[in-house]
Design a protein around this motif. Sequence first.
Motif, mmCIF file in Angstrom:
data_model
loop_
_atom_site.group_PDB
_atom_site.id
_atom_site.type_symbol
_atom_site.label_atom_id
_atom_site.label_comp_id
_atom_site.label_asym_id
_atom_site.label_seq_id
_atom_site.Cartn_x
_atom_site.Cartn_y
_atom_site.Cartn_z
ATOM 1 N N TYR A 1 -1.808 -0.706 -4.748
ATOM 2 C CA TYR A 1 -3.056 -0.844 -4.010
ATOM 3 C C TYR A 1 -3.775 -2.167 -4.280
ATOM 4 C CZ TYR A 1 -2.072 4.097 -3.519
ATOM 5 O OH TYR A 1 -1.458 5.298 -3.266
ATOM 6 N N TYR B 1 0.839 -1.200 0.000
ATOM 7 C CA TYR B 1 0.000 0.000 0.000
ATOM 8 C C TYR B 1 0.875 1.251 0.000
ATOM 9 C CZ TYR B 1 -3.726 3.250 1.085
ATOM 10 O OH TYR B 1 -4.603 4.295 1.034
ATOM 11 N N PHE C 1 -7.572 1.794 3.479
ATOM 12 C CA PHE C 1 -8.055 1.995 2.117
ATOM 13 C C PHE C 1 -9.036 3.157 1.997
ATOM 14 C CE2 PHE C 1 -6.196 -2.161 1.827
ATOM 15 C CZ PHE C 1 -5.634 -2.161 0.560
ATOM 16 N N CYS D 1 -7.406 5.486 -0.165
ATOM 17 C CA CYS D 1 -6.908 4.942 -1.426
ATOM 18 C C CYS D 1 -7.416 5.797 -2.596
ATOM 19 C CB CYS D 1 -7.376 3.488 -1.593
ATOM 20 S SG CYS D 1 -6.769 2.705 -3.099
#
Length: 83
Positions: free
Chosen positions: A22, A17, A62, A65
């Motif tokens: 990702y 990450y 996330f 993200c």
Amino acid sequence: MNFTDAKEFLRIADMAYDAGDYQNAADIVERVARFAAYDGKGLSQEQLAELTHAVKNSIARFTDCPDEAIWEEASALGDMFRN
């Protein structure tokens, strides 16, 4: 997979990450989440609690993200841990 493996996989997911990979990070987190939610019967209660907490933290990453599809995919993993 065992507890030690799962923790190492989450560490690798965090590194992926951080490197901007990702999709790979999400795939790893999904694998560990499924282990914790469905296949972790051999874990002690303490290990399962620790692993579940670590997975939830990984899923939470996330929310920042930049890839919305991956964010949605990762967010859905949290449903495995809702009672």
